[in-house]
Design an enzyme around this catalytic site. Structure first.
Site, short mmCIF file in Angstrom:
data_model
loop_
_atom_site.label_atom_id
_atom_site.label_comp_id
_atom_site.label_asym_id
_atom_site.label_seq_id
_atom_site.Cartn_x
_atom_site.Cartn_y
_atom_site.Cartn_z
N LYS A 21 0.78 -1.01 0.05
CA LYS A 21 -0.81 -0.08 0.29
C LYS A 21 0.84 0.91 -0.16
O LYS A 21 0.98 2.11 -0.98
CB LYS A 21 -0.68 0.70 1.25
CG LYS A 21 -1.68 1.47 1.59
CD LYS A 21 -3.06 1.40 3.10
CE LYS A 21 -1.68 1.71 4.30
NZ LYS A 21 -1.42 2.95 4.16
N ASN A 22 1.75 1.37 0.92
CA ASN A 22 2.55 2.27 0.60
C ASN A 22 3.50 3.19 0.04
O ASN A 22 4.11 3.79 -0.30
CB ASN A 22 3.39 2.47 2.31
CG ASN A 22 2.74 2.40 3.36
OD1 ASN A 22 1.28 2.43 3.46
ND2 ASN A 22 3.38 2.44 5.01
N CYS A 115 -4.26 12.75 13.59
CA CYS A 115 -5.18 11.69 13.01
C CYS A 115 -5.00 11.14 13.96
O CYS A 115 -4.64 11.67 15.04
CB CYS A 115 -4.82 11.40 11.37
SG CYS A 115 -3.03 10.31 12.22
N ARG A 120 1.15 14.44 12.93
CA ARG A 120 1.19 14.47 11.60
C ARG A 120 1.73 15.61 10.68
O ARG A 120 0.84 15.42 9.61
CB ARG A 120 0.86 13.36 11.02
CG ARG A 120 0.73 11.86 11.89
CD ARG A 120 -0.17 10.53 11.28
NE ARG A 120 0.82 10.36 9.81
CZ ARG A 120 -0.24 9.45 9.52
NH1 ARG A 120 -0.88 7.90 9.82
NH2 ARG A 120 0.70 8.45 7.83
N ASP A 303 5.04 0.83 11.91
CA ASP A 303 2.50 0.35 10.63
C ASP A 303 2.91 -0.98 11.48
O ASP A 303 2.09 -1.73 11.53
CB ASP A 303 2.69 -0.41 10.02
CG ASP A 303 2.89 1.45 9.69
OD1 ASP A 303 2.45 2.46 10.18
OD2 ASP A 303 3.01 1.48 8.05
N ARG A 395 -8.59 0.14 5.04
CA ARG A 395 -7.54 0.61 4.38
C ARG A 395 -6.80 0.03 4.12
O ARG A 395 -5.46 0.26 3.28
CB ARG A 395 -7.36 1.89 5.27
CG ARG A 395 -8.76 2.71 5.45
CD ARG A 395 -8.35 3.77 6.34
NE ARG A 395 -7.25 4.68 5.81
CZ ARG A 395 -6.76 6.00 6.38
NH1 ARG A 395 -7.03 5.90 7.72
NH2 ARG A 395 -5.45 5.81 5.65
C1 UD1 Z 1 4.44 7.15 6.48
C2 UD1 Z 1 3.47 5.56 5.74
C3 UD1 Z 1 3.01 5.37 7.86
C4 UD1 Z 1 3.67 4.71 8.57
C5 UD1 Z 1 4.85 6.39 8.38
C6 UD1 Z 1 6.60 6.17 8.98
C7 UD1 Z 1 2.71 6.23 3.96
C8 UD1 Z 1 1.07 5.93 2.86
N1 UD1 Z 1 2.68 6.28 4.93
O1 UD1 Z 1 4.08 7.66 6.55
O2 UD1 Z 1 2.29 4.02 6.95
O3 UD1 Z 1 3.54 4.73 9.84
O4 UD1 Z 1 5.72 6.39 7.47
O5 UD1 Z 1 7.07 5.13 8.79
O6 UD1 Z 1 3.75 5.58 3.49
N2 UD1 Z 1 6.79 14.69 10.59
C9 UD1 Z 1 6.66 15.84 10.66
N3 UD1 Z 1 6.71 16.47 9.79
C10 UD1 Z 1 6.58 16.48 8.04
C11 UD1 Z 1 6.22 15.40 8.59
C12 UD1 Z 1 6.42 14.29 9.54
O7 UD1 Z 1 7.42 16.35 12.11
O8 UD1 Z 1 6.80 16.91 7.67
C13 UD1 Z 1 7.26 13.72 11.68
C14 UD1 Z 1 5.51 12.93 11.53
O9 UD1 Z 1 4.51 13.20 12.66
C15 UD1 Z 1 6.28 11.56 12.41
C16 UD1 Z 1 7.00 10.98 12.02
O10 UD1 Z 1 8.19 12.43 11.36
O11 UD1 Z 1 5.93 11.42 13.80
C17 UD1 Z 1 7.28 10.28 10.62
O12 UD1 Z 1 6.87 10.87 10.24
P1 UD1 Z 1 6.80 10.45 8.52
O13 UD1 Z 1 7.64 9.17 8.14
O14 UD1 Z 1 6.38 11.01 7.17
O15 UD1 Z 1 5.21 9.29 8.38
P2 UD1 Z 1 3.80 9.71 6.65
O16 UD1 Z 1 4.90 9.31 4.93
O17 UD1 Z 1 2.89 10.17 7.27
#
Ligand code: UD1
Length: 427
Positions: A21-22, A115, A120, A303, A395
């Site tokens: 999915k990711n 969420c 996030r 995850d 999902r």
């Molecule tokens: C992706 C995955 C999700 C997984 C996560 C971490 C997808 C669609 N989803 O989510 O299943 O749980 O990686 O492996 O691929 N953060 C910030 N600022 C930002 C972006 C992120 O502070 O601009 C923080 C987030 O709040 C979190 C951490 O960074 O604490 C990691 O998030 P991130 O790696 O961005 O996760 P996603 O890409 O949303």
């Protein structure tokens, strides 16, 4: 909808993993980067995939899904605005921002907001776009980014965010000059996106390392691409096998993507054999207690934290789980408690005192991985468990109930059952 599970049966047999999915979601968003047709194979049939198809259609792409394949072709002119209703439903919709900005010079995407698993934010995505010369503003709940032409830049990510790495990589693929992402996410799904973009004619090096270099090219072309298998789905079935004293072969998996998870399941006492594209797992004993700490790849994936916690609840001793990636990802602990698990939350740590047996109960899935965790607990528990809120499971898990049934589990998908609602089996 809910899942009704009669626990206690060891899982036995073979299970096939679907595409990741990711990997599918960012790669589908990346299809915007060309005017040609793109076909992506091995795309799992999931609610999140449907949502991404809807986002793409809303911005003017002809997007069709059939037989595990998603075909994207240019429709009318791209409308660089993603609808609020879809982005609200799925945060990964935000991944269209980078490609839209690169293609249209402007993009408007609603603020994704928090969420169930935490705040996030998307500050790192925006910091990257700004470094490439985009102006970013927030108007009426939309993030609006504008840049006539993006320029290559050096971008350091404070956190190796998966989404920020992907969004910036897609924007940079068509920028002028070279972009370097330092402290980039190393997840296999990031590598898959880089491979996909390179197959479209991009020039990306260093995918899978902490330093990714993207030399912008003038245009990208259409491609047929097959995505990697879902390592989180594979991990979920491996844990299910270990929890039920089962013997399972997981097929269509890349074992190297699961190193951290398999190491921990082995530490619990399971026998694991890694094939080229399969994993055999057998568990003969009650799991030993183990400690885990979630971390960006190659660390233990956040995850898999919830499903792994389900396993710890029946271990022969006390386990500690530290969640370092998301700040609020323990909602499943309280529901596991309804099944007799002994879990204490202390800030980012969960202390789990294993019990010999969980007792079936009616529980609520609050998010995708929590839903998986509760289902696994139900498979190992005595009596019947009803997991409500299966839309969360849908999902991210393709044919979840059917695959468990294929392994001999006593499980059905049902309208929320009224037996529990009358309170008969309620603890
Ligand atoms: C992706 C995955 C999700 C997984 C996560 C971490 C997808 C669609 N989803 O989510 O299943 O749980 O990686 O492996 O691929 N953060 C910030 N600022 C930002 C972006 C992120 O502070 O601009 C923080 C987030 O709040 C979190 C951490 O960074 O604490 C990691 O998030 P991130 O790696 O961005 O996760 P996603 O890409 O949303």
């Amino acid at each position: 909808m809910s899942i009704l599970i009669r626990g206690g049966k060891p899982l036995k047999g073979k299970v096939w993993c679907d595409g990741a999915k990711n990997a599918a979601l960012p790669i589908m968003a990346g299809a915007i980067l060309t005017d040609d047709s793109v076909e992506i194979k091995n795309v799992p049939f999931l609610l999140d995939v449907e949502t991404m198809l809807s986002v793409l259609r809303a911005i003017g792409v002809n997007a069709v899904y059939s037989g595990r394949s998603a075909k994207m072709s240019p429709g009318r002119r791209l409308q660089p605005e993603a609808p609020y209703d879809l982005v609200r439903r799925m945060r990964a919709s935000f991944l269209v921002m980078g490609p839209l900005l690169a293609r249209c010079g402007t993009a408007a995407v609603p603020l994704p907001g928090g969420c169930a698993i935490g705040q996030r934010p998307v500050d790192l995505h925006l910091k990257g776009f700004q470094a490439m010369g985009a102006t970013v503003s927030v108007e009426h709940g939309f993030i609006i980014a504008k840049a006539n032409r993006l320029k290559g830049a050096e971008i350091y990510l404070d956190i190796p965010s998966v989404g920020a790495t992907e969004n910036i990589m897609m924007a940079a693929a068509l920028a002028d000059g070279e972009t370097v992402i330092e402290n980039a996410a190393q997840e296999p799904e990031v590598v898959d996106l880089a491979n996909f973009l390179n197959a479209m004619g991009a020039d990306i090096k260093g995918g899978g390392t902490t330093r990714i270099r993207i030399s912008g090219v003038k245009e990208l072309h259409g491609v047929e691409y097959s995505i990697i298998p879902d390592r989180i789905e594979a991990a979920t079935f491996a844990i299910a096998a270990a929890m039920t004293k089962g013997k399972v072969t997981i097929e269509n998996v890349i074992p190297t993507h699961l190193r951290s998870v398999l190491a921990k399941i082995k530490e619990c006492g399971a026998y694991i054999f890694e094939g080229a594209r399969s994993i055999d797992i057998e568990m003969l004993q009650r799991p030993e207690p183990t400690n885990i700490k979630t971390q960006p790849y190659p660390g233990f994936p956040t995850d898999v934290q919830a499903p792994y916690m389900a396993l710890c609840t029946i271990a022969a001793g006390t386990s500690i789980i530290s969640e370092t990636v998301f700040e609020n990802r323990f909602a499943h602990a309280e529901e596991l408690g309804r099944m007799g698990a002994r879990i204490r939350i202390e800030g980012p740590n969960a202390v789990i005192e294993g019990v010999p047996r969980l007792a079936g109960a009616q529980v609520q899935a609050t998010d995708l991985r929590a839903g998986a965790a509760l289902s696994l607990a139900g498979l190992a528990a005595e009596g019947e468990t009803e997991v409500i809120g299966t839309e969360h499971i849908e999902r991210g898990y393709c044919d979840f109930v059917e695959k468990l049934r294929g392994l001999g589990a006593d499980v059905v998908s049902t309208e929320a059952s009224n037996r529990f609602h009358r309170g008969i089996a309620r603890p």
